[in-house]
Scaffold this motif. Structure first.
Motif, PDB file in Angstrom:
ATOM      1  N   MET A  53       0.843  -1.177   0.000  1.00 10.06           N
ATOM      2  CA  MET A  53       0.000   0.000   0.000  1.00 10.06           C
ATOM      3  C   MET A  53       0.889   1.241   0.000  1.00 10.06           C
ATOM      4  SD  MET A  53      -3.066   0.726   2.608  1.00 10.06           S
ATOM      5  CE  MET A  53      -4.227   1.964   2.271  1.00 10.06           C
ATOM      6  N   ALA A  54       0.487   2.228  -0.765  1.00  7.99           N
ATOM      7  CA  ALA A  54       1.278   3.456  -0.891  1.00  7.99           C
ATOM      8  C   ALA A  54       1.198   4.302   0.375  1.00  7.99           C
ATOM      9  CB  ALA A  54       0.772   4.261  -2.077  1.00  7.99           C
ATOM     10  N   ARG A  55       2.313   4.927   0.709  1.00 10.77           N
ATOM     11  CA  ARG A  55       2.345   5.867   1.831  1.00 10.77           C
ATOM     12  C   ARG A  55       2.425   7.268   1.261  1.00 10.77           C
ATOM     13  NH1 ARG A  55       3.285   4.544   7.271  1.00 10.77           N
ATOM     14  NH2 ARG A  55       3.910   6.683   7.618  1.00 10.77           N
ATOM     15  N   TYR A  56       1.451   8.078   1.588  1.00 10.85           N
ATOM     16  CA  TYR A  56       1.415   9.453   1.110  1.00 10.85           C
ATOM     17  C   TYR A  56       2.099  10.375   2.102  1.00 10.85           C
ATOM     18  CZ  TYR A  56      -2.060   7.738  -2.200  1.00 10.85           C
ATOM     19  OH  TYR A  56      -2.714   7.057  -3.180  1.00 10.85           O
ATOM     20  N   PRO A  57       2.683  11.487   1.603  1.00  7.96           N
ATOM     21  CA  PRO A  57       3.316  12.433   2.525  1.00  7.96           C
ATOM     22  C   PRO A  57       2.276  13.073   3.436  1.00  7.96           C
ATOM     23  CG  PRO A  57       3.254  13.324   0.293  1.00  7.96           C
ATOM     24  CD  PRO A  57       2.771  11.910   0.218  1.00  7.96           C
ATOM     25  N   ARG A  58       2.670  13.419   4.645  1.00  9.77           N
ATOM     26  CA  ARG A  58       1.758  14.026   5.619  1.00  9.77           C
ATOM     27  C   ARG A  58       1.840  15.547   5.511  1.00  9.77           C
ATOM     28  NH1 ARG A  58      -1.613  10.266   7.066  1.00  9.77           N
ATOM     29  NH2 ARG A  58      -1.959  11.172   9.083  1.00  9.77           N
ATOM     30  N   VAL A  59       0.671  16.202   5.511  1.00 11.04           N
ATOM     31  CA  VAL A  59       0.572  17.662   5.469  1.00 11.04           C
ATOM     32  C   VAL A  59      -0.464  18.109   6.487  1.00 11.04           C
ATOM     33  CG1 VAL A  59       1.272  17.890   3.051  1.00 11.04           C
ATOM     34  CG2 VAL A  59      -1.122  17.557   3.591  1.00 11.04           C
ATOM     35  N   LEU A  60      -0.470  19.399   6.799  1.00 13.03           N
ATOM     36  CA  LEU A  60      -1.456  19.948   7.726  1.00 13.03           C
ATOM     37  C   LEU A  60      -2.686  20.416   6.967  1.00 13.03           C
ATOM     38  CD1 LEU A  60       0.722  22.029  10.194  1.00 13.03           C
ATOM     39  CD2 LEU A  60      -0.371  19.831  10.593  1.00 13.03           C
ATOM     40  N   CYS A  61      -3.863  20.062   7.459  1.00 16.42           N
ATOM     41  CA  CYS A  61      -5.127  20.522   6.875  1.00 16.42           C
ATOM     42  C   CYS A  61      -5.261  22.021   7.156  1.00 16.42           C
ATOM     43  CB  CYS A  61      -6.296  19.745   7.488  1.00 16.42           C
ATOM     44  SG  CYS A  61      -7.907  20.325   6.927  1.00 16.42           S
ATOM     45  N   PRO A  62      -5.580  22.846   6.144  1.00 11.80           N
ATOM     46  CA  PRO A  62      -5.698  24.289   6.368  1.00 11.80           C
ATOM     47  C   PRO A  62      -6.910  24.678   7.208  1.00 11.80           C
ATOM     48  CG  PRO A  62      -6.295  23.747   4.119  1.00 11.80           C
ATOM     49  CD  PRO A  62      -5.791  22.482   4.753  1.00 11.80           C
ATOM     50  N   VAL A  63      -7.894  23.792   7.366  1.00 16.85           N
ATOM     51  CA  VAL A  63      -9.107  24.114   8.115  1.00 16.85           C
ATOM     52  C   VAL A  63      -8.981  23.726   9.582  1.00 16.85           C
ATOM     53  CG1 VAL A  63     -11.583  23.672   8.293  1.00 16.85           C
ATOM     54  CG2 VAL A  63     -10.534  23.941   6.056  1.00 16.85           C
ATOM     55  N   CYS A  64      -8.587  22.485   9.855  1.00 16.83           N
ATOM     56  CA  CYS A  64      -8.584  21.994  11.237  1.00 16.83           C
ATOM     57  C   CYS A  64      -7.182  21.753  11.802  1.00 16.83           C
ATOM     58  CB  CYS A  64      -9.423  20.733  11.348  1.00 16.83           C
ATOM     59  SG  CYS A  64      -8.790  19.371  10.371  1.00 16.83           S
ATOM     60  N   ASN A  65      -6.132  21.952  11.004  1.00 16.82           N
ATOM     61  CA  ASN A  65      -4.732  21.792  11.414  1.00 16.82           C
ATOM     62  C   ASN A  65      -4.380  20.374  11.868  1.00 16.82           C
ATOM     63  OD1 ASN A  65      -3.932  24.389  10.795  1.00 16.82           O
ATOM     64  ND2 ASN A  65      -4.616  25.157  12.770  1.00 16.82           N
ATOM     65  N   ASP A  66      -5.113  19.364  11.403  1.00 19.74           N
ATOM     66  CA  ASP A  66      -4.754  17.970  11.658  1.00 19.74           C
ATOM     67  C   ASP A  66      -3.712  17.534  10.629  1.00 19.74           C
ATOM     68  OD1 ASP A  66      -6.431  17.644  13.789  1.00 19.74           O
ATOM     69  OD2 ASP A  66      -8.011  16.628  12.667  1.00 19.74           O
ATOM     70  N   GLU A  67      -2.864  16.598  11.000  1.00 17.20           N
ATOM     71  CA  GLU A  67      -1.903  16.050  10.060  1.00 17.20           C
ATOM     72  C   GLU A  67      -2.585  14.938   9.276  1.00 17.20           C
ATOM     73  OE1 GLU A  67       1.954  13.548  10.694  1.00 17.20           O
ATOM     74  OE2 GLU A  67       2.334  15.646  11.231  1.00 17.20           O
ATOM     75  N   VAL A  68      -2.694  15.098   7.946  1.00 13.41           N
ATOM     76  CA  VAL A  68      -3.425  14.158   7.099  1.00 13.41           C
ATOM     77  C   VAL A  68      -2.575  13.779   5.889  1.00 13.41           C
ATOM     78  CG1 VAL A  68      -5.705  14.977   7.798  1.00 13.41           C
ATOM     79  CG2 VAL A  68      -4.564  16.049   5.895  1.00 13.41           C
ATOM     80  N   ALA A  69      -3.037  12.785   5.134  1.00 11.46           N
ATOM     81  CA  ALA A  69      -2.327  12.323   3.942  1.00 11.46           C
ATOM     82  C   ALA A  69      -2.515  13.284   2.786  1.00 11.46           C
ATOM     83  CB  ALA A  69      -2.839  10.937   3.546  1.00 11.46           C
ATOM     84  N   GLY A  70      -1.448  13.526   2.041  1.00 12.17           N
ATOM     85  CA  GLY A  70      -1.495  14.379   0.852  1.00 12.17           C
ATOM     86  C   GLY A  70      -1.200  13.561  -0.392  1.00 12.17           C
ATOM     87  N   VAL A  71      -2.144  13.506  -1.318  1.00 11.25           N
ATOM     88  CA  VAL A  71      -2.010  12.725  -2.545  1.00 11.25           C
ATOM     89  C   VAL A  71      -1.307  13.583  -3.601  1.00 11.25           C
ATOM     90  CG1 VAL A  71      -3.274  11.466  -4.320  1.00 11.25           C
ATOM     91  CG2 VAL A  71      -4.132  11.499  -1.980  1.00 11.25           C
ATOM     92  N   PRO A  72      -0.280  13.059  -4.289  1.00  7.07           N
ATOM     93  CA  PRO A  72       0.406  13.835  -5.329  1.00  7.07           C
ATOM     94  C   PRO A  72      -0.560  14.297  -6.420  1.00  7.07           C
ATOM     95  CG  PRO A  72       1.610  11.838  -4.822  1.00  7.07           C
ATOM     96  CD  PRO A  72       0.300  11.739  -4.101  1.00  7.07           C
ATOM     97  N   THR A  73      -0.305  15.477  -6.958  1.00  7.75           N
ATOM     98  CA  THR A  73      -1.109  16.040  -8.046  1.00  7.75           C
ATOM     99  C   THR A  73      -0.216  16.272  -9.264  1.00  7.75           C
ATOM    100  OG1 THR A  73      -0.670  18.312  -7.367  1.00  7.75           O
ATOM    101  CG2 THR A  73      -2.600  17.246  -6.408  1.00  7.75           C
ATOM    102  N   ARG A  74      -0.767  16.830 -10.317  1.00 12.86           N
ATOM    103  CA  ARG A  74       0.015  17.146 -11.512  1.00 12.86           C
ATOM    104  C   ARG A  74       0.886  18.379 -11.304  1.00 12.86           C
ATOM    105  NH1 ARG A  74      -4.361  16.390 -16.373  1.00 12.86           N
ATOM    106  NH2 ARG A  74      -4.854  14.236 -15.908  1.00 12.86           N
ATOM    107  N   ARG A  75       0.555  19.188 -10.326  1.00 11.65           N
ATOM    108  CA  ARG A  75       1.313  20.410 -10.073  1.00 11.65           C
ATOM    109  C   ARG A  75       2.556  20.096  -9.244  1.00 11.65           C
ATOM    110  NH1 ARG A  75      -3.230  23.956  -7.515  1.00 11.65           N
ATOM    111  NH2 ARG A  75      -1.460  25.229  -6.945  1.00 11.65           N
ATOM    112  N   THR A  76       3.669  20.656  -9.628  1.00 11.09           N
ATOM    113  CA  THR A  76       4.928  20.425  -8.940  1.00 11.09           C
ATOM    114  C   THR A  76       4.902  21.013  -7.540  1.00 11.09           C
ATOM    115  OG1 THR A  76       6.074  20.503 -11.049  1.00 11.09           O
ATOM    116  CG2 THR A  76       7.414  20.807  -9.086  1.00 11.09           C
ATOM    117  N   GLY A  77       5.285  20.220  -6.553  1.00  5.78           N
ATOM    118  CA  GLY A  77       5.381  20.692  -5.177  1.00  5.78           C
ATOM    119  C   GLY A  77       4.062  20.786  -4.431  1.00  5.78           C
ATOM    120  N   MET A  78       2.968  20.353  -5.039  1.00  3.91           N
ATOM    121  CA  MET A  78       1.645  20.450  -4.410  1.00  3.91           C
ATOM    122  C   MET A  78       1.078  19.047  -4.196  1.00  3.91           C
ATOM    123  SD  MET A  78       1.012  23.712  -4.120  1.00  3.91           S
ATOM    124  CE  MET A  78      -0.716  24.018  -3.995  1.00  3.91           C
TER     125      MET A  78
END
Length: 78
Positions: free
Chosen positions: A1-26
């Motif tokens: 299973m893939a492990r996604y990088p952890r980022v902070l949610c801008p609404v609730c500030n919880d640490e959640v999984a971030g799925v890669p997108t087509r945009r670089t660095g996002m």
């Protein structure tokens, strides 16, 4: 299973999984719920945020075209 990088949610500030997108660095915040067993997603779910280790990121291009480009016809074969 893939492990996604952890980022902070801008609404609730919880640490959640971030799925890669087509945009670089996002990354896109993956289905993030306020309560673990609830069916209601956090308003910050599916938003695009910069990766925590990104040195630079790509801005999203505007959806609408300028008036000069709208007047140009689509290319044809002949």
């Amino acid at each position: 299973m893939a492990r996604y990088p952890r980022v902070l949610c801008p609404v609730c500030n919880d640490e959640v999984a971030g799925v890669p997108t087509r945009r670089t660095g996002m990354v896109s915040i993956h289905d993030h719920k306020r309560e673990p067993r609830a069916l209601v997603l956090c308003p910050g779910s599916m938003t695009h945020v910069p990766k925590t280790d990104a040195l630079a990121w790509q801005d999203q291009l505007p959806e609408d075209l300028p008036d000069a480009m709208a007047a140009v016809e689509a290319p044809t074969l002949f």
